[in-house]
Scaffold this motif. Structure first.
Motif, PDB file in Angstrom:
ATOM      1  N   PHE A 129       7.935  13.185   1.530  1.00  0.00           N
ATOM      2  CA  PHE A 129       8.017  14.423   2.319  1.00  0.00           C
ATOM      3  C   PHE A 129       9.011  15.400   1.672  1.00  0.00           C
ATOM      4  O   PHE A 129       8.734  16.599   1.558  1.00  0.00           O
ATOM      5  CB  PHE A 129       8.445  14.106   3.757  1.00  0.00           C
ATOM      6  N   LEU A 130      10.155  14.872   1.233  1.00  0.00           N
ATOM      7  CA  LEU A 130      11.158  15.740   0.605  1.00  0.00           C
ATOM      8  C   LEU A 130      10.618  16.306  -0.699  1.00  0.00           C
ATOM      9  O   LEU A 130      10.769  17.501  -0.983  1.00  0.00           O
ATOM     10  CB  LEU A 130      12.448  14.944   0.344  1.00  0.00           C
ATOM     11  N   ALA A 131       9.945  15.445  -1.491  1.00  0.00           N
ATOM     12  CA  ALA A 131       9.422  15.898  -2.785  1.00  0.00           C
ATOM     13  C   ALA A 131       8.356  16.980  -2.600  1.00  0.00           C
ATOM     14  O   ALA A 131       8.156  17.823  -3.487  1.00  0.00           O
ATOM     15  CB  ALA A 131       8.843  14.713  -3.554  1.00  0.00           C
ATOM     16  N   GLN A 132       7.678  16.966  -1.457  1.00  0.00           N
ATOM     17  CA  GLN A 132       6.653  17.985  -1.199  1.00  0.00           C
ATOM     18  C   GLN A 132       7.247  19.227  -0.529  1.00  0.00           C
ATOM     19  O   GLN A 132       6.512  20.073  -0.015  1.00  0.00           O
ATOM     20  CB  GLN A 132       5.514  17.396  -0.352  1.00  0.00           C
ATOM     21  N   GLN A 152       0.867  -1.193   0.000  1.00  0.00           N
ATOM     22  CA  GLN A 152       0.000   0.000   0.000  1.00  0.00           C
ATOM     23  C   GLN A 152       0.904   1.244   0.000  1.00  0.00           C
ATOM     24  O   GLN A 152       2.091   1.157   0.331  1.00  0.00           O
ATOM     25  CB  GLN A 152      -0.927  -0.030   1.220  1.00  0.00           C
ATOM     26  N   PRO A 153       0.330   2.395  -0.381  1.00  0.00           N
ATOM     27  CA  PRO A 153       1.163   3.606  -0.451  1.00  0.00           C
ATOM     28  C   PRO A 153       1.944   3.874   0.838  1.00  0.00           C
ATOM     29  O   PRO A 153       1.448   3.631   1.934  1.00  0.00           O
ATOM     30  CB  PRO A 153       0.125   4.716  -0.692  1.00  0.00           C
ATOM     31  N   MET A 154       3.160   4.337   0.683  1.00  0.00           N
ATOM     32  CA  MET A 154       4.053   4.804   1.760  1.00  0.00           C
ATOM     33  C   MET A 154       4.708   3.669   2.542  1.00  0.00           C
ATOM     34  O   MET A 154       5.386   3.923   3.541  1.00  0.00           O
ATOM     35  CB  MET A 154       3.311   5.727   2.766  1.00  0.00           C
ATOM     36  N   MET A 155       4.543   2.411   2.095  1.00  0.00           N
ATOM     37  CA  MET A 155       5.060   1.284   2.880  1.00  0.00           C
ATOM     38  C   MET A 155       6.428   0.800   2.457  1.00  0.00           C
ATOM     39  O   MET A 155       7.041  -0.011   3.148  1.00  0.00           O
ATOM     40  CB  MET A 155       4.082   0.114   2.815  1.00  0.00           C
ATOM     41  N   ARG A 156       6.894   1.235   1.283  1.00  0.00           N
ATOM     42  CA  ARG A 156       8.219   0.766   0.850  1.00  0.00           C
ATOM     43  C   ARG A 156       9.297   1.513   1.633  1.00  0.00           C
ATOM     44  O   ARG A 156       9.091   2.672   2.028  1.00  0.00           O
ATOM     45  CB  ARG A 156       8.391   0.994  -0.647  1.00  0.00           C
ATOM     46  N   PRO A 157      10.470   0.877   1.814  1.00  0.00           N
ATOM     47  CA  PRO A 157      11.536   1.562   2.546  1.00  0.00           C
ATOM     48  C   PRO A 157      11.831   2.929   1.924  1.00  0.00           C
ATOM     49  O   PRO A 157      11.959   3.044   0.707  1.00  0.00           O
ATOM     50  CB  PRO A 157      12.742   0.616   2.379  1.00  0.00           C
ATOM     51  N   ASP A 158      11.873   3.945   2.736  1.00  0.00           N
ATOM     52  CA  ASP A 158      12.225   5.323   2.341  1.00  0.00           C
ATOM     53  C   ASP A 158      11.153   6.041   1.524  1.00  0.00           C
ATOM     54  O   ASP A 158      11.334   7.191   1.144  1.00  0.00           O
ATOM     55  CB  ASP A 158      13.554   5.333   1.554  1.00  0.00           C
ATOM     56  N   GLU A 159      10.039   5.362   1.234  1.00  0.00           N
ATOM     57  CA  GLU A 159       9.017   5.988   0.363  1.00  0.00           C
ATOM     58  C   GLU A 159       8.426   7.253   1.000  1.00  0.00           C
ATOM     59  O   GLU A 159       8.268   8.284   0.342  1.00  0.00           O
ATOM     60  CB  GLU A 159       7.903   4.967   0.071  1.00  0.00           C
ATOM     61  N   CYS A 183       7.330   9.383   9.836  1.00  0.00           N
ATOM     62  CA  CYS A 183       8.125  10.425   9.178  1.00  0.00           C
ATOM     63  C   CYS A 183       7.635  11.796   9.660  1.00  0.00           C
ATOM     64  O   CYS A 183       6.426  11.980   9.875  1.00  0.00           O
ATOM     65  CB  CYS A 183       7.910  10.287   7.675  1.00  0.00           C
ATOM     66  N   ARG A 184       8.583  12.728   9.830  1.00  0.00           N
ATOM     67  CA  ARG A 184       8.201  14.101  10.170  1.00  0.00           C
ATOM     68  C   ARG A 184       9.077  15.071   9.398  1.00  0.00           C
ATOM     69  O   ARG A 184      10.241  14.776   9.100  1.00  0.00           O
ATOM     70  CB  ARG A 184       8.274  14.402  11.674  1.00  0.00           C
ATOM     71  N   GLY A 185       8.488  16.208   9.057  1.00  0.00           N
ATOM     72  CA  GLY A 185       9.250  17.228   8.349  1.00  0.00           C
ATOM     73  C   GLY A 185       8.739  18.602   8.753  1.00  0.00           C
ATOM     74  O   GLY A 185       7.625  18.745   9.280  1.00  0.00           O
ATOM     75  N   VAL A 186       9.574  19.596   8.517  1.00  0.00           N
ATOM     76  CA  VAL A 186       9.260  20.978   8.908  1.00  0.00           C
ATOM     77  C   VAL A 186       8.868  21.769   7.660  1.00  0.00           C
ATOM     78  O   VAL A 186       9.460  21.596   6.587  1.00  0.00           O
ATOM     79  CB  VAL A 186      10.482  21.618   9.605  1.00  0.00           C
ATOM     80  N   VAL A 187       7.850  22.623   7.805  1.00  0.00           N
ATOM     81  CA  VAL A 187       7.416  23.493   6.705  1.00  0.00           C
ATOM     82  C   VAL A 187       8.388  24.671   6.608  1.00  0.00           C
ATOM     83  O   VAL A 187       8.585  25.388   7.596  1.00  0.00           O
ATOM     84  CB  VAL A 187       5.972  23.998   6.947  1.00  0.00           C
ATOM     85  N   PRO A 188       9.018  24.862   5.433  1.00  0.00           N
ATOM     86  CA  PRO A 188       9.995  25.956   5.299  1.00  0.00           C
ATOM     87  C   PRO A 188       9.286  27.314   5.231  1.00  0.00           C
ATOM     88  O   PRO A 188       8.064  27.368   5.076  1.00  0.00           O
ATOM     89  CB  PRO A 188      10.698  25.632   3.977  1.00  0.00           C
ATOM     90  N   GLU A 189      10.089  28.360   5.291  1.00  0.00           N
ATOM     91  CA  GLU A 189       9.541  29.727   5.086  1.00  0.00           C
ATOM     92  C   GLU A 189       8.850  29.788   3.754  1.00  0.00           C
ATOM     93  O   GLU A 189       9.352  29.265   2.758  1.00  0.00           O
ATOM     94  CB  GLU A 189      10.683  30.750   5.108  1.00  0.00           C
TER      95      GLU A 189
END
Ligand SMILES: C[S@@+](CC[C@H](N)C(=O)[O-])C[C@H]1O[C@@H](n2cnc3c(N)ncnc32)[C@H](O)[C@@H]1O
Length: 269
Positions: A184-187, A172-179, A261-267
């Motif tokens: 998150f990086l692509a967004q 299912q979506p997001m289940m592959r290693p590093d997916e 996974c967690r990421g920060v919203v840039p300026e």
């Protein structure tokens, strides 16, 4: 299609998964880093496992929870006694809030049911302020969900359709290693971190484990409930044998691992 999740009832969901997502919510909140005074969006709240844990973890000022399913929205609303929490229907792929409205947007066990999961991550980023956090967790069905793999591997040994169900379930979506990290990086999220969260699913006996699946809850339950008489009888016996593993029926404990996974919203420019 904005969701591949099939809903039967809040009580059935809780027996299959809600009792475990309530446990997973705690390390997920630690990882997501919720703090006092924040406005939090819970995307895909279900019956409220994360929603109701958030105000217990910090003195948040607001939790807005949305879910695609009106059945779950109604169920979660009926359980809510906290005026800081609002629960409404909404789609992760088109979140019904303005830009920068929240300090954090969190999705616990949701993105793998959103066919356009990358759009959901983009929407979570959009509604979080600069410097705020987007975080999500999904089960690792292939390598980290020992109880469901036990069922699927047992059935797949005999049944072509079960092999197809297993293939869909494991990827299912997001289940592959590093997916999820790559998504998150692509967004455009920054300081992206990925980890594994481990909980244990503890069952009193085989009936405690098998009843929600046998009743048709969840993707695996849908498959099992659709089996005809002879295949169903075989499935019940074969899975029981796998659960018991040569010992008398009784308590069993299964490790379950989620990708988080967690990421920060840039300026904003
Ligand atoms: C496995 S449940 C998780 C529920 C809850 N977060 C928990 O941890 O118990 C998945 C939830 O995602 C919701 N969902 C699936 N697709 C969605 C979408 N596109 N938008 C909002 N919610 C969605 C389902 O309705 C369901 O409540």
């Amino acid at each position: 299609m904005s969701s591949s999740f099939t809903v039967r009832s809040g009580a059935g969901y809780d027996k299959l998964m809600g009792r475990w997502s309530r446990i997973l919510a705690l390390p997920f909140i630690d990882f997501a880093g919720v703090t006092d005074g924040e406005r939090i969006l819970d995307v895909g709240c279900g019956t409220g496992s994360l929603t109701f844990a958030l105000p217990r973890a910090a003195e948040v000022s607001e939790v807005a929870a949305i879910d695609y399913s009106p059945v779950f929205v109604e169920e979660a609303q009926s359980r809510n006694t906290d005026p800081r929490i609002t629960i409404s229907q909404g789609d992760a792929a088109a979140i019904p809030f303005p830009d920068g409205r929240f300090d954090r947007a969190l999705a616990l066990l949701v993105l793998h049911f959103v066919p356009e999961a990358d759009r959901a991550v983009a929407e979570m980023r959009r509604v979080v302020r600069s410097g705020g956090v987007v975080a999500a967790a999904v089960w690792d069905h292939l390598g980290g969900m020992s109880n469901m793999r036990m069922v699927l591997d047992t059935l797949a040994a005999q049944d072509e359709e079960a092999r197809r169900v297993r293939g869909r379930y494991c990827f299912q979506p997001m289940m592959r290693p590093d997916e999820m990290r790559q998504t998150f990086l692509a967004q455009g999220l920054v300081d992206v971190q990925q980890t594994s969260l481990l909980v244990r699913m503890e069952y009193e006996n085989f009936a405690d484990f098998w009843e929600p699946i046998a009743a048709g809850e969840g993707p695996l339950g849908q498959f099992v409930a659709g089996l005809d008489g002879a295949r169903r009888g075989w499935a019940d016996n074969a899975v029981r044998a796998a659960y018991e593993a040569g010992q008398p029926d009784g308590p069993r404990s299964f490790a379950a691992v989620a990708w988080a996974c967690r990421g920060v919203v840039p300026e904003r420019t």
